[in-house]
Design an enzyme around this catalytic site. Structure first.
Site, PDB file in Angstrom:
ATOM      1  N   PRO A   4     -33.123 -32.530 -78.211  1.00 21.57           N
ATOM      2  CA  PRO A   4     -31.903 -32.974 -78.711  1.00 21.57           C
ATOM      3  C   PRO A   4     -30.872 -32.366 -78.984  1.00 21.57           C
ATOM      4  CG  PRO A   4     -33.588 -33.631 -80.372  1.00 21.57           C
ATOM      5  CD  PRO A   4     -34.307 -33.142 -79.101  1.00 21.57           C
ATOM      6  N   ASN A   5     -29.655 -32.427 -78.633  1.00 19.16           N
ATOM      7  CA  ASN A   5     -28.553 -31.691 -78.821  1.00 19.16           C
ATOM      8  C   ASN A   5     -28.329 -30.332 -78.145  1.00 19.16           C
ATOM      9  OD1 ASN A   5     -27.385 -33.401 -81.062  1.00 19.16           O
ATOM     10  ND2 ASN A   5     -28.849 -32.661 -82.204  1.00 19.16           N
ATOM     11  N   ARG A  56     -20.494 -25.510 -79.332  1.00 21.49           N
ATOM     12  CA  ARG A  56     -20.225 -25.111 -80.861  1.00 21.49           C
ATOM     13  C   ARG A  56     -21.412 -24.578 -81.274  1.00 21.49           C
ATOM     14  NH1 ARG A  56     -20.072 -31.851 -81.256  1.00 21.49           N
ATOM     15  NH2 ARG A  56     -18.765 -31.513 -79.485  1.00 21.49           N
ATOM     16  N   TYR A  58     -26.390 -20.215 -81.604  1.00 24.82           N
ATOM     17  CA  TYR A  58     -27.087 -20.570 -80.168  1.00 24.82           C
ATOM     18  C   TYR A  58     -26.145 -19.753 -79.138  1.00 24.82           C
ATOM     19  CZ  TYR A  58     -29.143 -23.979 -83.075  1.00 24.82           C
ATOM     20  OH  TYR A  58     -30.019 -24.595 -84.322  1.00 24.82           O
ATOM     21  N   ASN A  76     -38.324 -26.675 -75.242  1.00 26.21           N
ATOM     22  CA  ASN A  76     -37.869 -26.581 -76.734  1.00 26.21           C
ATOM     23  C   ASN A  76     -37.497 -27.927 -77.190  1.00 26.21           C
ATOM     24  OD1 ASN A  76     -36.048 -25.977 -78.723  1.00 26.21           O
ATOM     25  ND2 ASN A  76     -34.604 -24.680 -77.458  1.00 26.21           N
ATOM     26  N   ALA A  88     -34.732 -30.089 -82.632  1.00 30.41           N
ATOM     27  CA  ALA A  88     -35.354 -30.711 -84.063  1.00 30.41           C
ATOM     28  C   ALA A  88     -36.501 -31.242 -84.107  1.00 30.41           C
ATOM     29  CB  ALA A  88     -33.998 -31.566 -84.492  1.00 30.41           C
ATOM     30  N   HIS A  95     -39.912 -29.849 -85.752  1.00 32.07           N
ATOM     31  CA  HIS A  95     -40.096 -30.055 -87.029  1.00 32.07           C
ATOM     32  C   HIS A  95     -40.720 -31.385 -87.711  1.00 32.07           C
ATOM     33  CE1 HIS A  95     -38.074 -26.253 -86.623  1.00 32.07           C
ATOM     34  NE2 HIS A  95     -36.920 -26.686 -86.212  1.00 32.07           N
ATOM     35  N   ASP A 105     -48.697 -35.257 -80.035  1.00 35.66           N
ATOM     36  CA  ASP A 105     -49.792 -35.804 -79.470  1.00 35.66           C
ATOM     37  C   ASP A 105     -49.902 -35.922 -78.173  1.00 35.66           C
ATOM     38  OD1 ASP A 105     -50.857 -36.447 -82.094  1.00 35.66           O
ATOM     39  OD2 ASP A 105     -50.063 -38.480 -82.275  1.00 35.66           O
ATOM     40  N   GLU A 165     -43.926 -23.378 -76.082  1.00 34.61           N
ATOM     41  CA  GLU A 165     -42.953 -23.586 -76.933  1.00 34.61           C
ATOM     42  C   GLU A 165     -41.754 -22.563 -77.028  1.00 34.61           C
ATOM     43  OE1 GLU A 165     -44.522 -24.588 -80.894  1.00 34.61           O
ATOM     44  OE2 GLU A 165     -42.111 -24.666 -81.627  1.00 34.61           O
ATOM     45  N   HIS A 168     -37.723 -21.141 -78.386  1.00 36.62           N
ATOM     46  CA  HIS A 168     -36.613 -21.396 -79.171  1.00 36.62           C
ATOM     47  C   HIS A 168     -35.707 -20.484 -78.833  1.00 36.62           C
ATOM     48  CE1 HIS A 168     -38.458 -24.809 -81.407  1.00 36.62           C
ATOM     49  NE2 HIS A 168     -39.476 -23.973 -81.422  1.00 36.62           N
ATOM     50  N   LEU A 169     -34.321 -20.648 -79.072  1.00 38.16           N
ATOM     51  CA  LEU A 169     -33.171 -19.776 -79.040  1.00 38.16           C
ATOM     52  C   LEU A 169     -33.394 -18.846 -80.057  1.00 38.16           C
ATOM     53  CD1 LEU A 169     -30.764 -22.486 -77.660  1.00 38.16           C
ATOM     54  CD2 LEU A 169     -31.216 -20.361 -76.165  1.00 38.16           C
ATOM     55  N   SER A 170     -33.172 -19.567 -81.269  1.00 35.77           N
ATOM     56  CA  SER A 170     -33.076 -18.682 -82.513  1.00 35.77           C
ATOM     57  C   SER A 170     -34.401 -18.496 -83.035  1.00 35.77           C
ATOM     58  CB  SER A 170     -32.349 -19.783 -83.741  1.00 35.77           C
ATOM     59  OG  SER A 170     -32.966 -20.835 -83.666  1.00 35.77           O
ATOM     60  N   ARG A 197     -34.684 -18.764 -90.572  1.00 32.01           N
ATOM     61  CA  ARG A 197     -33.809 -19.699 -90.767  1.00 32.01           C
ATOM     62  C   ARG A 197     -34.233 -20.519 -92.003  1.00 32.01           C
ATOM     63  NH1 ARG A 197     -31.579 -22.603 -85.637  1.00 32.01           N
ATOM     64  NH2 ARG A 197     -30.146 -23.188 -87.243  1.00 32.01           N
ATOM     65  N   ARG A 211     -37.245 -25.350 -90.981  1.00 27.26           N
ATOM     66  CA  ARG A 211     -37.375 -25.048 -89.669  1.00 27.26           C
ATOM     67  C   ARG A 211     -38.494 -24.145 -89.262  1.00 27.26           C
ATOM     68  NH1 ARG A 211     -32.744 -26.448 -87.019  1.00 27.26           N
ATOM     69  NH2 ARG A 211     -30.921 -26.487 -88.819  1.00 27.26           N
TER      70      ARG A 211
END
Ligand code: CA2
Length: 149
Positions: free
Chosen positions: A9-10, A17, A22, A72, A75, A78, A85, A96, A98-100, A105, A109
């Site tokens: 998501p997102n 933004r 990111y 990725n 959210a 977490h 599952d 897995e 992640h950008l950050s 953080r 997270r």
């Protein structure tokens, strides 16, 4: 060899933004780089994005035929027992990404529900996390094909 790349998501908002966290690259920019890298590595990539947990579960369940998954979960990293599952249920290695660096953080997270069922995790290299994830996926899948570790 086919690799499935899933964005949660997102991530469709990348580059529009929160550039301080990111970066300025859009998901289309990252996807173009991944397609180019896939060509170099001589593998096929399918790149998807969804804002919906159940859709991501469906993507994972329907991943038969893919040698590995790069995900990725955003959210859902977490929060999602359902995505965890699904990864555990299919016999396909998942990387897995992640950008950050999620460990630098907010506390919430720091916990990934996905990490214990992933082959490994790459976090904190910006858009390069995806390229590193694709390389890791190809390496893991190649070793699995050859029966080495
Ligand atoms: O660092 C990552 O890649 C994350 O998976 C990104 C997620 C975040 O919830 C994870 O903790 C770490 C958030 C993705 C949202 O991306 C946006 C991009 C532009 C504007 C707003 C959100």
């Amino acid at each position: 060899m086919k690799i499935l790349i899933i964005n949660g998501p997102n991530l469709n908002l990348l580059g529009t933004r929160e550039a301080d966290i990111y970066g300025t690259k859009t998901l289309d920019d990252i996807s173009a780089s991944l397609r180019s890298l896939a060509g170099e590595l001589d593998v096929e990539v399918d790149i998807r994005q969804s804002n919906h947990e159940g859709e991501i579960v469906d993507m994972i369940q329907n991943a038969r035929g893919y040698a590995a998954i790069v995900i990725n979960p955003a959210a859902y990293t977490h929060t999602s027992v359902a995505i965890r599952d699904a990864i555990a249920a299919v016999n396909i290695p998942a990387i897995e990404v992640h950008l950050s660096n999620i460990y630098r953080r907010e506390e919430f997270r720091h916990k990934s529900l996905i990490a214990p069922v992933a082959h490994g995790q790459i976090s904190g290299f910006g858009p390069d996390s995806y390229g590193l994830g694709l390389r890791a996926a190809v390496s893991v899948a190649t070793h699995a094909e050859k029966g080495t570790s």
